[in-house]
Enzyme design. Structure first.
Site, PDB file in Angstrom:
ATOM      1  N   ASP A  52       0.840  -1.209   0.000  1.00  0.00           N
ATOM      2  CA  ASP A  52       0.000   0.000   0.000  1.00  0.00           C
ATOM      3  C   ASP A  52       0.873   1.257   0.000  1.00  0.00           C
ATOM      4  O   ASP A  52       0.360   2.374  -0.046  1.00  0.00           O
ATOM      5  CB  ASP A  52      -1.013  -0.016   1.154  1.00  0.00           C
ATOM      6  CG  ASP A  52      -0.370  -0.136   2.510  1.00  0.00           C
ATOM      7  OD1 ASP A  52       0.882  -0.193   2.589  1.00  0.00           O
ATOM      8  OD2 ASP A  52      -1.111  -0.176   3.516  1.00  0.00           O
ATOM      9  N   SER A  53       2.210   1.059  -0.010  1.00  0.00           N
ATOM     10  CA  SER A  53       3.129   2.185  -0.235  1.00  0.00           C
ATOM     11  C   SER A  53       2.903   2.767  -1.633  1.00  0.00           C
ATOM     12  O   SER A  53       3.400   3.857  -1.936  1.00  0.00           O
ATOM     13  CB  SER A  53       4.584   1.734  -0.070  1.00  0.00           C
ATOM     14  OG  SER A  53       4.837   0.575  -0.841  1.00  0.00           O
ATOM     15  N   ASP A  91      -0.964  -6.092  -0.111  1.00  0.00           N
ATOM     16  CA  ASP A  91      -1.441  -5.488   1.128  1.00  0.00           C
ATOM     17  C   ASP A  91      -2.953  -5.329   1.115  1.00  0.00           C
ATOM     18  O   ASP A  91      -3.517  -4.789   0.151  1.00  0.00           O
ATOM     19  CB  ASP A  91      -0.837  -4.077   1.292  1.00  0.00           C
ATOM     20  CG  ASP A  91       0.422  -4.067   2.120  1.00  0.00           C
ATOM     21  OD1 ASP A  91       0.574  -4.935   3.003  1.00  0.00           O
ATOM     22  OD2 ASP A  91       1.267  -3.176   1.893  1.00  0.00           O
ATOM     23  N   LYS A 121      -1.181  -9.486   2.775  1.00  0.00           N
ATOM     24  CA  LYS A 121      -0.446  -9.043   3.968  1.00  0.00           C
ATOM     25  C   LYS A 121      -1.348  -8.125   4.778  1.00  0.00           C
ATOM     26  O   LYS A 121      -2.112  -7.343   4.213  1.00  0.00           O
ATOM     27  CB  LYS A 121       0.848  -8.326   3.568  1.00  0.00           C
ATOM     28  CG  LYS A 121       1.619  -7.747   4.764  1.00  0.00           C
ATOM     29  CD  LYS A 121       3.052  -7.415   4.418  1.00  0.00           C
ATOM     30  CE  LYS A 121       3.270  -6.072   3.783  1.00  0.00           C
ATOM     31  NZ  LYS A 121       2.795  -4.899   4.553  1.00  0.00           N
ATOM     32  N   GLU A 123      -1.499  -5.633   8.492  1.00  0.00           N
ATOM     33  CA  GLU A 123      -0.744  -4.993   9.571  1.00  0.00           C
ATOM     34  C   GLU A 123      -1.448  -5.212  10.909  1.00  0.00           C
ATOM     35  O   GLU A 123      -2.643  -4.958  11.029  1.00  0.00           O
ATOM     36  CB  GLU A 123      -0.633  -3.486   9.308  1.00  0.00           C
ATOM     37  CG  GLU A 123       0.174  -3.155   8.070  1.00  0.00           C
ATOM     38  CD  GLU A 123       0.357  -1.649   7.844  1.00  0.00           C
ATOM     39  OE1 GLU A 123      -0.039  -0.846   8.717  1.00  0.00           O
ATOM     40  OE2 GLU A 123       0.896  -1.293   6.785  1.00  0.00           O
ATOM     41  N   GLU A 190       8.973  -4.094  10.615  1.00  0.00           N
ATOM     42  CA  GLU A 190       9.412  -2.801  10.068  1.00  0.00           C
ATOM     43  C   GLU A 190       9.957  -1.900  11.157  1.00  0.00           C
ATOM     44  O   GLU A 190       9.317  -1.665  12.184  1.00  0.00           O
ATOM     45  CB  GLU A 190       8.224  -2.124   9.353  1.00  0.00           C
ATOM     46  CG  GLU A 190       8.608  -0.788   8.745  1.00  0.00           C
ATOM     47  CD  GLU A 190       7.619  -0.262   7.717  1.00  0.00           C
ATOM     48  OE1 GLU A 190       6.671  -0.990   7.334  1.00  0.00           O
ATOM     49  OE2 GLU A 190       7.790   0.898   7.287  1.00  0.00           O
TER      50      GLU A 190
HETATM   51  O1  KIV Z   1       3.583  -1.145   1.642  1.00  0.00           O
HETATM   52  C1  KIV Z   1       4.775  -1.471   1.702  1.00  0.00           C
HETATM   53  O2  KIV Z   1       5.597  -1.165   0.838  1.00  0.00           O
HETATM   54  C2  KIV Z   1       5.194  -2.248   2.860  1.00  0.00           C
HETATM   55  C3  KIV Z   1       6.669  -2.467   3.037  1.00  0.00           C
HETATM   56  C4  KIV Z   1       7.280  -1.236   3.582  1.00  0.00           C
HETATM   57  C5  KIV Z   1       6.962  -3.656   3.868  1.00  0.00           C
HETATM   58  O3  KIV Z   1       4.401  -2.676   3.627  1.00  0.00           O
END
Ligand code: KIV
Length: 272
Positions: A52-53, A91, A121, A123, A190
C-alpha cells in the site's frame, strides 16, 4: 527441435519456509505495475509485494491510508501479468479488514479472485486475529506485519523506530507468536531494533522479513522506488540506494527536450 518448454520453478510459501530452514535469505521488493514486475521477476526476486506504499510512491499521498481496495486490485493484477516465478503478496489496504472479519474475508477474496495474487499481507497482531483466522480458513495465505505499521501512523504520531521500550518489545514478541500460532506463513518486521528482530526470528519458526530491522532476520524487503533512487527525499538509515534513477531519468528527458527543440530528433533514420 525440442518443443519442451523450460519449466519455471515457482516460489511458494513452502519455498520460503524451506529457505528459512536452510538458512537461505529471502529477497523481497515492492512492485505496483506490469513493466517493473517483469524486470524484478526476471532478476529472480523471491517475493514481490504490491504494497500500500503505492499510495505514497505512485499516487503521491502523504500516508498509505487513502489507497482503496479497487486501486490495490488494479496494481496487483498488473503485477501478476508481469511475473512467471516469484510469489506475489498484496497489502490489504486500510479500512478493508480492521474490526470486521467478514469484511476482511470479502476484501481478501476480492484481491485473490480479481488480481490472481497468491497471498495477502495485513498490519497488526492479536487485535486483528479474528480477521486473520477467517481469511486463513478460506485457504488464503497471510503474511503478518509488525513494528512500524504505517496504517496506524496517526496512532504512533511519527515514523520513528518502534519497540525500543521493553513493554512494546514484549508485546511485539507476543504478537509474532500469535501470528505464527494463527497460521501466518511469514512476518514483516518494520523499523525496530536489530536485536529485537533477531529475537523474533529465533523465536518463531516462520520466515521473518525485515525492513529497517537489521541483518539477523530471514530476508529483506525495500520499496523498489527507494532502492532505485526514484524517490529522493526519503533517506532513512536502513535504505541502501543502488541507483540514482531520478537524476538519470531527468537527464535523459532534458536531452530529449533539447533534441526535439533543435530538430535533432527524429533523424533521417528515425522516420518512414
Ligand atoms: O507497503 C509497503 O511497501 C510495505 C513495506 C514497507 C513492507 O508494507
Amino acid at each position: 527441435m525440442s518443443t519442451a518448454k523450460k519449466e519455471v520453478k515457482r516460489i511458494t510459501t513452502h519455498t520460503l519456509q524451506a529457505m528459512k530452514e536452510n538458512g537461505e535469505k529471502i529477497s523481497m521488493l515492492t512492485a505496483y505495475d506490469y513493466s517493473t514486475a517483469k524486470i524484478l521477476d526476471e532478476a529472480n526476486i523471491d517475493v514481490l509485494l504490491v504494497g500500500d506504499s503505492a499510495s505514497n510512491v505512485m499516487a503521491g499521498h502523504e500516508t498509505t491510508l487513502p489507497i482503496t481496495l479497487d486501486q490495490m486490485i488494479y496494481h496487483a493484477s498488473s503485477v501478476i501479468r508481469g511475473i512467471k516465478r516469484c510469489l506475489v503478496v498484496v497489502d490489504l489496504p486500510f479500512g478493508s479488514y480492521q474490526g470486521n472479519s467478514r469484511k476482511a474475508l470479502a476484501s481478501a477474496i476480492r484481491i485473490m479472485k480479481e488480481s490472481g495474487a497468491h497471498t495477502v499481507k495485513m498490519e497488526g497482531g492479536a487485535e486483528i486475529s479474528d480477521s486473520i483466522s477467517r481469511i486463513l480458513s478460506a485457504g488464503i495465505p497471510v503474511m503478518g506485519h509488525l513494528g512500524l505499521t504505517p496504517q496506524s501512523i496517526y496512532k504512533f504520531g511519527t515514523y520513528t523506530v518502534r519497540a525500543k521500550e521493553e513493554a512494546e518489545a514484549k508485546k511485539l514478541i507476543e504478537d509474532a507468536l500469535c501470528l505464527e500460532k494463527l497460521g501466518c506463513y511469514a512476518i514483516v518486521l518494520e523499523k525496530i531494533p536489530a536485536k529485537l528482530a533477531k529475537k523474533v526470528a529465533e523465536t518463531v519458526k516462520i520466515p521473518v522479513i525485515g525492513i529497517g530491522a537489521g541483518q539477523y532476520v530471514d530476508g529483506q524487503v525495500l520499496v523498489t522506488h527507494d532502492l532505485l533512487g526514484i524517490t529522493k527525499d526519503f533517506n532513512p538509515r536502513f535504505l541502501r540506494r543502488y541507483l540514482d534513477l531520478f537524476s538519470e531519468i531527468k537527464g535523459a528527458v532534458e536531452q530529449y527536450i533539447i533534441d526535439v527543440k533543435t530538430s535533432d530528433f527524429p533523424s533521417d533514420k528515425e522516420q518512414y
